[in-house]
Every structure is written in structure tokens, then in C-alpha cells.
Design a protein around this motif. Structure first.
Motif, PDB file in Angstrom:
ATOM      1  N   SER A   7       0.815  -1.214   0.000  1.00 44.84           N
ATOM      2  CA  SER A   7       0.000   0.000   0.000  1.00 44.84           C
ATOM      3  C   SER A   7       0.848   1.265   0.000  1.00 44.84           C
ATOM      4  O   SER A   7       0.349   2.346  -0.276  1.00 44.84           O
ATOM      5  CB  SER A   7      -0.943   0.007   1.207  1.00 44.84           C
ATOM      6  OG  SER A   7      -0.198   0.031   2.393  1.00 44.84           O
ATOM      7  N   CYS A   8       2.150   1.133   0.304  1.00 44.41           N
ATOM      8  CA  CYS A   8       3.027   2.304   0.354  1.00 44.41           C
ATOM      9  C   CYS A   8       3.934   2.405  -0.859  1.00 44.41           C
ATOM     10  O   CYS A   8       4.674   3.360  -1.010  1.00 44.41           O
ATOM     11  CB  CYS A   8       3.880   2.254   1.620  1.00 44.41           C
ATOM     12  SG  CYS A   8       2.887   2.343   3.122  1.00 44.41           S
ATOM     13  N   ARG A   9       3.926   1.411  -1.720  1.00 48.04           N
ATOM     14  CA  ARG A   9       4.786   1.433  -2.893  1.00 48.04           C
ATOM     15  C   ARG A   9       4.247   2.395  -3.945  1.00 48.04           C
ATOM     16  O   ARG A   9       3.038   2.570  -4.073  1.00 48.04           O
ATOM     17  CB  ARG A   9       4.881   0.028  -3.499  1.00 48.04           C
ATOM     18  CG  ARG A   9       5.621  -0.943  -2.635  1.00 48.04           C
ATOM     19  CD  ARG A   9       5.820  -2.271  -3.342  1.00 48.04           C
ATOM     20  NE  ARG A   9       6.310  -3.229  -2.377  1.00 48.04           N
ATOM     21  CZ  ARG A   9       5.802  -4.427  -2.178  1.00 48.04           C
ATOM     22  NH1 ARG A   9       4.776  -4.850  -2.885  1.00 48.04           N
ATOM     23  NH2 ARG A   9       6.309  -5.223  -1.274  1.00 48.04           N
ATOM     24  N   ALA A  12       0.714   2.225  -6.072  1.00 46.32           N
ATOM     25  CA  ALA A  12      -0.347   1.509  -5.351  1.00 46.32           C
ATOM     26  C   ALA A  12      -1.670   2.231  -5.558  1.00 46.32           C
ATOM     27  O   ALA A  12      -1.718   3.446  -5.712  1.00 46.32           O
ATOM     28  CB  ALA A  12      -0.014   1.414  -3.862  1.00 46.32           C
ATOM     29  N   PRO A  14      -4.798   4.253  -4.957  1.00 46.20           N
ATOM     30  CA  PRO A  14      -5.060   5.256  -3.914  1.00 46.20           C
ATOM     31  C   PRO A  14      -6.062   4.781  -2.862  1.00 46.20           C
ATOM     32  O   PRO A  14      -5.920   5.108  -1.686  1.00 46.20           O
ATOM     33  CB  PRO A  14      -5.615   6.448  -4.691  1.00 46.20           C
ATOM     34  CG  PRO A  14      -5.093   6.277  -6.074  1.00 46.20           C
ATOM     35  CD  PRO A  14      -4.995   4.798  -6.291  1.00 46.20           C
ATOM     36  N   THR A  16      -6.424   1.819  -1.711  1.00 45.79           N
ATOM     37  CA  THR A  16      -5.680   0.944  -0.805  1.00 45.79           C
ATOM     38  C   THR A  16      -4.881   1.772   0.187  1.00 45.79           C
ATOM     39  O   THR A  16      -4.832   1.458   1.379  1.00 45.79           O
ATOM     40  CB  THR A  16      -4.741   0.019  -1.603  1.00 45.79           C
ATOM     41  OG1 THR A  16      -5.524  -0.725  -2.534  1.00 45.79           O
ATOM     42  CG2 THR A  16      -3.984  -0.922  -0.693  1.00 45.79           C
ATOM     43  N   ARG A  17      -4.284   2.850  -0.293  1.00 46.72           N
ATOM     44  CA  ARG A  17      -3.519   3.731   0.592  1.00 46.72           C
ATOM     45  C   ARG A  17      -4.431   4.376   1.635  1.00 46.72           C
ATOM     46  O   ARG A  17      -4.073   4.484   2.804  1.00 46.72           O
ATOM     47  CB  ARG A  17      -2.823   4.820  -0.207  1.00 46.72           C
ATOM     48  CG  ARG A  17      -1.700   4.315  -1.049  1.00 46.72           C
ATOM     49  CD  ARG A  17      -1.145   5.432  -1.898  1.00 46.72           C
ATOM     50  NE  ARG A  17      -0.211   4.889  -2.860  1.00 46.72           N
ATOM     51  CZ  ARG A  17       0.965   5.406  -3.113  1.00 46.72           C
ATOM     52  NH1 ARG A  17       1.343   6.497  -2.496  1.00 46.72           N
ATOM     53  NH2 ARG A  17       1.763   4.848  -4.001  1.00 46.72           N
ATOM     54  N   ALA A  20      -5.429   1.726   4.189  1.00 50.44           N
ATOM     55  CA  ALA A  20      -4.289   1.381   5.048  1.00 50.44           C
ATOM     56  C   ALA A  20      -4.023   2.473   6.080  1.00 50.44           C
ATOM     57  O   ALA A  20      -3.813   2.187   7.269  1.00 50.44           O
ATOM     58  CB  ALA A  20      -3.046   1.139   4.197  1.00 50.44           C
ATOM     59  N   LEU A  21      -4.060   3.719   5.653  1.00 47.84           N
ATOM     60  CA  LEU A  21      -3.834   4.832   6.570  1.00 47.84           C
ATOM     61  C   LEU A  21      -4.966   4.930   7.595  1.00 47.84           C
ATOM     62  O   LEU A  21      -4.719   5.176   8.784  1.00 47.84           O
ATOM     63  CB  LEU A  21      -3.698   6.131   5.778  1.00 47.84           C
ATOM     64  CG  LEU A  21      -3.197   7.356   6.516  1.00 47.84           C
ATOM     65  CD1 LEU A  21      -1.891   7.081   7.242  1.00 47.84           C
ATOM     66  CD2 LEU A  21      -3.021   8.509   5.530  1.00 47.84           C
ATOM     67  N   ILE A 162      -3.284  13.168  -2.192  1.00 49.15           N
ATOM     68  CA  ILE A 162      -3.452  12.019  -3.087  1.00 49.15           C
ATOM     69  C   ILE A 162      -4.064  12.463  -4.421  1.00 49.15           C
ATOM     70  O   ILE A 162      -3.642  12.006  -5.486  1.00 49.15           O
ATOM     71  CB  ILE A 162      -4.277  10.909  -2.408  1.00 49.15           C
ATOM     72  CG1 ILE A 162      -3.410  10.235  -1.340  1.00 49.15           C
ATOM     73  CG2 ILE A 162      -4.791   9.886  -3.417  1.00 49.15           C
ATOM     74  CD1 ILE A 162      -4.087   9.159  -0.556  1.00 49.15           C
TER      75      ILE A 162
END
Length: 171
Positions: A7-9, A12, A14, A16-17, A20-21, A162
Motif C-alpha cells: 500500500s506504500c509502494r 499503489a 489510492p 488501498t492507501r 491502510a492509513l 493524493i
């Protein structure tokens, strides 16, 4: 060397990011309840005896959950938004309003009235009972309103970042 979560790569998704955050923020908020709060006040979080009373967060532990909730749920809501033409600032405003309404509903003179009205308006359910108990056992705090405002604003900042990154990468 530790692996970088997908999720940080770069590249990825957005959504998913955002999820995750949001999960990270909720995990920190939950940890506050497990280590710094009276276990009888968290209806949906079980007490873990080895963690109770550790006081990991000290003073900030009083407001971290009020920051984390609108922050995380704004990001979750934005992540499921079908169109990404504009950031979902409306989600930040909505979760801010919900959190502030719950905080105000804990104020003396308001909490009893709201707690008594809930079962009449929504029926006698475990959720109305839990909400009534939350309002009656909670305490209104201006710091929580400030933290909720900061959480919603931080979520809006993440959405803006983002959105700008997506626009840059697309163009």
C-alpha cells in the motif's frame, strides 16, 4: 531490510492507501482504549488485562481517539467513492459533523435528554442502549471537538495530497 507494504509502494491504488492509513489511525485509537482508558467505557473493545493501565499515550491519549475516528472514517468513505474527479471533502465534513454531534450530546443537560429519547425514537436495541450508555458515561470536552476538527482537516489534507499526486501522475 524490512519489506515495504504494497500500500506504500509507488503506483499503489489510492483507495488501498486510504484504507491502510485509516486502519493505522484506528489501530492507534484502539491502542489508546486498551492501554489508557477504563475498560468499562469501551462497549465494543474488550479489555486485555496485560494492557490495562499501561498509560502509553499520557495526556494526548485523552484526545487521540477523537482525532483518529473522523480521520479514519473520512478516508474509508473516500476510498469507496466511485468518482475520483474531486477529493471527497464531503466525507471529511460528514464525519466531522457526526463526531462533533456525539461530543455535544455528551454535554451536561443534553446527554440525559438524548439518552432517554433514543429508545423512543429508534426502538429498544443493543445499539440504542450502547449509545445511551456512551452519552451518559462520556464527558463533553472542547479538546475532543478540536481533535475531531483536526482529524477531519488532516483527512482532507491527505485527500488533497493524493488527488494532486494522481493528477500529476496522469498528466
Amino acid at each position: 531490510m524490512a519489506a515495504v507494504p504494497s500500500s506504500c509502494r509507488p503506483g499503489a491504488d489510492p483507495s488501498t492507501r486510504l484504507v491502510a492509513l485509516g486502519c493505522l489511525a484506528l489501530a492507534v485509537g484502539t491502542l489508546v482504549y486498551l492501554t489508557d482508558r477504563d475498560p468499562s467505557h469501551a462497549a465494543l473493545i474488550p479489555a486485555i488485562p496485560v494492557l490495562v493501565g499501561l498509560g502509553l499515550f499520557g495526556g494526548p491519549g485523552a484526545w487521540i481517539p477523537s482525532f483518529a475516528h473522523p480521520f479514519a472514517f473520512s478516508l474509508f468513505t473516500a476510498a469507496i467513492q466511485p468518482s475520483r474527479r474531486l477529493p471527497a471533502y464531503w466525507a471529511c465534513a460528514m464525519w466531522w459533523a457526526i463526531n462533533v454531534a456525539f461530543e455535544v450530546a455528551q454535554a451536561p443537560g443534553i446527554s440525559t435528554s438524548v439518552a432517554e429519547a433514543l429508545p423512543h425514537l429508534l426502538g429498544q436495541t443493543w445499539l440504542t442502549n450502547a449509545t445511551s450508555n456512551y452519552l451518559l458515561q462520556g464527558t463533553f470536552a472542547v479538546a475532543d471537538v478540536v481533535a475531531a476538527t483536526a482529524g477531519a482537516a488532516a483527512a482532507a489534507a491527505v485527500l488533497r495530497f493524493i488527488h494532486r499526486r494522481e493528477a500529476r501522475d496522469a498528466g
